[in-house]
Structure formats: structure tokens, C-alpha cells
Design an enzyme around this catalytic site. Structure first.
Site, short mmCIF file in Angstrom:
data_model
loop_
_atom_site.label_atom_id
_atom_site.label_comp_id
_atom_site.label_asym_id
_atom_site.label_seq_id
_atom_site.Cartn_x
_atom_site.Cartn_y
_atom_site.Cartn_z
N CYS A 2 0.85 -1.17 0.00
CA CYS A 2 0.00 0.00 0.00
C CYS A 2 0.90 1.24 0.00
O CYS A 2 1.91 1.28 0.69
CB CYS A 2 -0.95 0.10 1.18
SG CYS A 2 -2.12 -1.24 1.29
N ARG A 28 3.87 -0.28 -4.88
CA ARG A 28 3.60 -0.75 -3.52
C ARG A 28 2.28 -1.51 -3.43
O ARG A 28 1.93 -2.02 -2.35
CB ARG A 28 3.58 0.44 -2.55
CG ARG A 28 4.92 1.16 -2.45
CD ARG A 28 4.83 2.28 -1.44
NE ARG A 28 4.58 1.78 -0.11
CZ ARG A 28 5.52 1.47 0.77
NH1 ARG A 28 6.78 1.62 0.45
NH2 ARG A 28 5.21 1.02 1.95
N ASN A 97 -1.64 2.59 5.56
CA ASN A 97 -0.76 1.49 5.16
C ASN A 97 -0.35 0.76 6.42
O ASN A 97 0.17 1.38 7.35
CB ASN A 97 0.48 2.05 4.44
CG ASN A 97 1.55 0.99 4.23
OD1 ASN A 97 1.25 -0.19 4.08
ND2 ASN A 97 2.80 1.40 4.23
#
Ligand code: M6R
Length: 590
Positions: A2, A28, A97
Site C-alpha cells: 500500500c 507498492r 498502510n
């Protein structure tokens, strides 16, 4: 895993900048994406399952000076519009995240209070908690909410009553970048916009209150703290695809530059005297990492056993963390990580450091978590690696580890020896036709086995990882001597066995194994830097002769040859080599 971004601009629209940032952060995670923007005391959100490009239409109508965004690698809940971030509640919108380990109990509590959830994510509990605790002071509400969380989190929070962003960092990465046009927070430095000239790296537990003019930092008790602002030069990170169709092939072509710059960076930035004391004084060397970084350690172990005469072992970081070997203050741990953020690697070396070992990080990302744990950093100078599959960073890691291994000998020789790999790599990247031929065999096979002995075995393991992740063809890499102990049972006309043969002393044994496979109708291909192999296997194997090389330097060219094979297999099979399904580049969760 993330990516998060937040932009507070002095003038103009932050939405376009968030979208651009999300594209740079896509490595990511790329299951879904979304953004929220603050404008005139209201928050507007657009989010979608799928890639960042799917957001562009919905985002076109939005504008505002402060915005946050997210690109997701799903942990809780399938990739979908509902599970995409940002998540909103009342006055707030957040991107997250990390992983909230106690989300189920928090969710039960919030449901009992009457809260309604729209997603299956762990992250939605955070925004509900913030909203629950909000009494007009956004920072206190965020602080109260995070007190309840167990797990890891990098958060960016928008509140409709505050013209800025509140960020929190705990075990997941966040950096704050400053430019003429405002302030940007982001999961990592390479994804910051090119105009950023300086960065602050918050510590675990920090809060950052960000406006277009400034960033103020607070520790976990909300006491103001200073965080050092360091200059950065980001142009090199943002060079785009240029004339290449994919980042994977572009980055393979950047291997020679990576080797040269890693060599130059080593002598420019490393305290060579201190590092050679570590190497010469080591009672043993433990190399650790995950995936490709671990595989670089596997190959480099051969450099150390030849050069140092010191016992050297290579451990998978996710295992090492839970089964740590006994270490002493003289034990040298080489922590290998492209991103420097891999949770398993960072946690493993933290354990070994606590137990008294010396830690040297070998990393491509100078501001990463691993650099804050290590006693010393040896840079891998690969520049930004956008493709999820590691290519030039693997060769850069080999280069850095080669130089470290030579510290017990004459380090000046090492430099010219290492640079001698560059013309050989240049020859290999010109060999696209050979690579395509072997790639076509891979693409037609139900399984591909990569085999080698000694240092060639280490290359075989990495070649297998590369092929499976970008082409989705099943593959395995193992020592050629193991063939007759089991794997031979799998060989038939639908399998391909690819031998790496650069060790002259072991070549005959590998050639015998290749013949055993061919006589059982298995297809055979060979990557070799030795003369005479093609003649010996005439009619039974496809042979790619790469330039002659000293044994310990052969992985620099054989691995690049096999990266090209993997790339072309992905293309033949219609895969996206830059963004393989289910994967992300930075694995910041366990
Ligand atoms: O950033 P790191 O080097 O710590 O990442 C470790 C692995 O996740 C990584 O090497 C992964 O195996 C590669 N992307 C595969 O090509």
C-alpha cells in the site's frame, strides 16, 4: 505494501499531484486506488477497484489545495470499490498502510455503539474511532484513536475542519517532503515529486501536522519534537520509461550503470576502514534478506568463503526472526534489502542487534527503516527500481557484497575486478534473440527447472523466482546434484530444465545431468560462459554462450541473461512484467 500520499499546496490543485504520486507509488500495490480532497470545508472522495489510471475520470471534476491518496495491496477484504481507501466517517477521511491486528475487537465495540461499516477492511475501524473521539480537536482525536490500535500504521487523515493533513507513523514508512509549492507526505522517498528539495523522516510513534506552509512533529505524548530536515535530489528517481516498453527491461539495461555507481558510492560514502575492521574481526557473517535479496546473499556467500576464510551463513529473514542464531559482538550481520522497508528483514536484524551483533545494511534506499537500525550502511546505487521484479538491484547487491567480501584482501583490486563485469553485461543485454528462444521454451512448458552447482546454483534459484513471478509459469531452482534424488521423476517432454554452467570444475557433472534429462525426453537449455558446452550438447540443448568470466563474477552476467529470459517469457505469455498479479514491491507487513 500500500502506498499513501498527502499533498498540501500553497497554490493550485492538489488532486493532480496526488494522482501523479499514486502512479509513482503503484509498485507498492495495485489492487485498488482512491483519493480525497478538501475544498471549502467539505471532503470529496473518489475510489475504485483496479489501477490508479481508473481514478482519472472521477478525479477530473475534483479540486482543492489539500488531498490524500492511496494505492492498495489487499490484506483484509477483496480488491473492490468498497474496500478501496480512503475510508470516511463524519468529518474525516483517512488512508492507511499497515495492519490493525486488533481490528475485529474494535469493530465489535464500534458496531455495538451503532457504527455502520461499508468495507471489510481493518482500516475502516481507524476512521470510525477518530470520528468517535472527535470533540473539535482533530489531533487529539487521532491520538486517542491510535492509542487503541495494535499493529502497524502509516496514516494520513483529512478533517473537514482543518486545512491540512494529520499523519501518524508506527512501524510503516512515511516521509515528509518540502518544496517551493508546499508539503507532501509519502510512503517513501523515491515516490516524492521531483521538485521536493528536503525531507524529514518521522520516528515510530510520531504525529505530523502538515499544512501548505509547514510540518510540525509531535511524539506519542503529543509533545512537540524536532525532526532533522535533510536535502534530497530526486531527479534521478523520476526518469520514466523513456524508449522502453516496460520498467523491467529498462531496469535490466541499467545494470551496468548500477554496478559502476555502486562501486563509486562504496568508496565515496562508506567508512572502509571501519567496515574492514568489522569484516576482519568477524567471528562469523550472517547475511539475511527475503526473496531476491536473500538470493543475492546465496550467491555472495561464495565471495566470502573464497576471500575471507570466515564462516558465512545466509538466512531467510522471516525464519531468522523467529529462530535467531547465537551472536556475539563480533558477529557481522549483512542485512540485504532493496527497499530497506521489508518488515521481516527489519525485524530480524533488530533482534540480532538487540542480541549484540553488528548490523550493516546493504540497501538501495538511504532513508529507509533498515538504515535506522544498522550501525553502518553500504549503498546499492541502483536508482529507483519501479518494476516489482528486482533486477538491477539484485546485481547492485551482488556488487556491494563483492566489495565487502574483498575487504579482507586488497580492496583496490576489487574495484577494477568488479568494473570488468560491465562490458560482459553489455554483451549479454545485446543477446535478446537467444533470450527469446529460451523464453519461448519456458512459455511452452508446464514447469521449468533451473539447475546449477556452487555459485551457479545461487543464480538458478534467483532465475526461478524471476520466471515464476513475471510469467506465472511454475518453476523451481535447485542444486543440479539433487536431480537424481527426486526431481528427475518430474521430467518429461513438457518440462524444461535450464542449466547455469559457469563453474568449470563442476561443468562435466552438470553436462551429465543435462544428458540424463535429454534421454528422458525433457527439454534442456543452458546458459554458460564456458567454451565447448554447445558442442558437447549439440542436438540435445539450446545453448546461450555468454562472455567468459572469472567464476565469482559470473553471476553478474548469467543472472542478467536469465532476467532477460524471464522478461521475454512474460511478454510471450501476455503478462505485465512490471506489476505481477498479487504482488507488491515493498513488503512492509509480515
Ligand atoms: O525490498 P527488499 O529487497 O527487502 O524486498 C525483498 C523481496 O520482497 C524482493 O526481493 C522480492 O523477492 C523481489 N521483488 C522479487 O523480484
Amino acid at each position: 505494501m500500500c502506498g499513501i500520499i498527502g499533498v498540501a499546496k500553497r497554490r493550485g490543485n492538489a488532486v493532480a499531484e496526488v494522482l501523479e504520486g499514486l502512479k509513482r507509488l503503484e509498485y507498492r500495490g495495485y489492487d485498488s486506488a482512491g483519493l480525497s480532497v478538501l475544498s471549502g470545508g467539505a471532503i470529496a472522495t473518489v475510489k475504485r477497484g483496479g489501477r490508479v489510471s481508473g481514478l482519472e475520470e472521477g478525479a477530473a471534476a475534483l479540486s482543492g489545495g489539500v488531498a490524500i491518496g492511496h494505492t492498495r495491496w489487499a490484506t483484509h477484504g477483496e480488491p473492490s470499490d468498497q474496500n478501496a481507501h480512503p475510508h470516511t466517517s463524519g468529518a474525516f477521511s483517512i488512508v492507511h498502510n499497515g495492519i490493525i491486528e486488533n481490528f475485529a475487537e474494535l469493530k465489535a465495540e464500534l458496531l455495538a455503539d451503532g457504527a455502520e461499516f461499508l468495507s471489510q477492511t481493518d482500516s475502516e475501524v481507524i476512521v470510525k474511532l477518530i470520528d468517535k473521539y472527535y470533540k473539535g480537536d482533530a489531533l487529539s482525536a487521532v491520538a486517542k484513536a491510535v492509542e487503541r490500535l495494535k499493529g502497524s500504521y502509516a496514516l494520513a487523515v483529512l478533517c473537514r475542519d482543518f486545512d491540512g493533513i494529520i499523519a501518524v507513523k508506527y512501524k510503516s514508512p512515511v516521509v515528509v517532503g518540502f518544496s517551493e509549492s508546499g508539503v507532501t507526505l509519502c510512503s517513501d522517498v523515491p515516490a516524492l515529486p521531483a521538485e521536493v528539495t528536503s525531507v524529514c523522516v518521522p520516528e515510530d510513534g510520531d504525529f505530523a501536522v502538515i499544512t501548505a506552509q509547514s510540518a510540525r512533529f509531535y511524539n506519542s505524548s503529543l509533545t512537540p519534537v524536532m525532526r532533522v530536515r535533510r536535502p534530497v535530489f530526486l531527479d534521478q528517481f523520476n526518469s520514466g520509461l523513456g524508449c522502453y516498453a516496460h520498467y523491467m527491461i529498462k531496469e535490466i539495461h541499467e545494470t551496468q550503470r548500477t554496478v559502476r555507481e555502486t562501486c563509486e558510492g562504496f568508496f565515496r560514502t562508506v567508512d572502509v576502514k571501519r567496515l574492514s575492521e568489522y569484516v576482519r574481526g568477524a567471528d562469523r557473517i550472517i547475511m539475511t534478506g527475503c526473496g531476491t535479496a536473500y538470493n543475492a546473499g546465496l550467491a555472495a556467500r561464495r565471495f566470502f568463503s573464497d576471500r575471507c576464510g570466515v564462516f558465512c551463513q545466509v538466512e531467510i529473514a522471516s525464519e531468522l526472526r523467529y529462530f535467531p542464531p547465537r551472536v556475539t559482538p563480533a558477529t557481522l550481520v549483512l542485512a540485504i534489502s532493496q527497499s530497506g522497508e521489508t518488515a521481516d528483514t527489519v525485524e530480524a536484524v533488530q533482534e540480532l542487534k538487540k542480541a549484540g551483533a553488528r548490523v550493516v545494511a546493504v540497501t538501495n534506499c538511504g532513508y529507509s527503516a533498515i538504515t535506522r537500525v544498522a550501525h553502518m550502511v553500504v549503498p546499492v546505487c541502483a536508482g529507483a527500481e519501479v518494476c516489482v521484479a528486482a533486477t538491477k538491484s539484485y546485481t547492485g547487491q551482488l556488487a556491494a557484497l563483492y566489495l565487502i567480501s574483498k575487504l579482507s584482501c586488497d580492496v583496490f583490486d576489487a574495484q577494477s575486478e568488479l568494473l570488468s563485469v560491465c562490458p560482459r553485461i553489455g554483451e549479454v543485454v545485446k543477446g535478446a534473440e537467444r533470450a527469446k528462444e529460451i523464453a519461448a521454451l519456458c512459455a511452452q512448458s508446464k514447469a521449468v527447472f533451473f539447475l546449477g552447482r556452487g555459485i551457479d546454483y545461487a543464480v538458478a534459484v534467483e532465475a526461478s523466482l524471476k520466471l515464476k513471478e513475471v510469467s506465472y509459469v511454475f518453476s523451481d531452482g535447485y542444486p543440479a546434484g539433487e536431480l537424481k534424488h527426486g526431481t528427475l521423476a518430474l521430467v518429461d517432454e513438457n518440462t524444461l530444465s535450464v542449466f547455469v554452467i559457469c563453474d568449470e570444475a563442476l561443468a562435466e557433472k552438470c553436462l551429465n545431468a543435462a544428458s540424463q534429462i535429454a534421454s528422458r525426453k525433457g527439454k534442456v537449455a543452458v546458459i554458460t560462459c564456458l567454451d565447448g558446452v554447445a558442442e558437447k550438447l549439440k542436438g540435445t540443448a539450446t545453448v546461450w554462450k555468454i562472455p567468459d568470466s572469472p567464476l565469482n563474477l559470473s553471476p553478474f552476467s548469467s543472472a542478467v541473461a536469465l532476467q532477460l529470459v524471464a522478461y521475454h517469457a512474460a511478454i510471450i505469455l501476455g503478462r505485465d512484467p512490471d506489476k505481477p498479479r498479487n504482488l507488491a514491491k515493498s513488503v512492509t507487513v509480515e
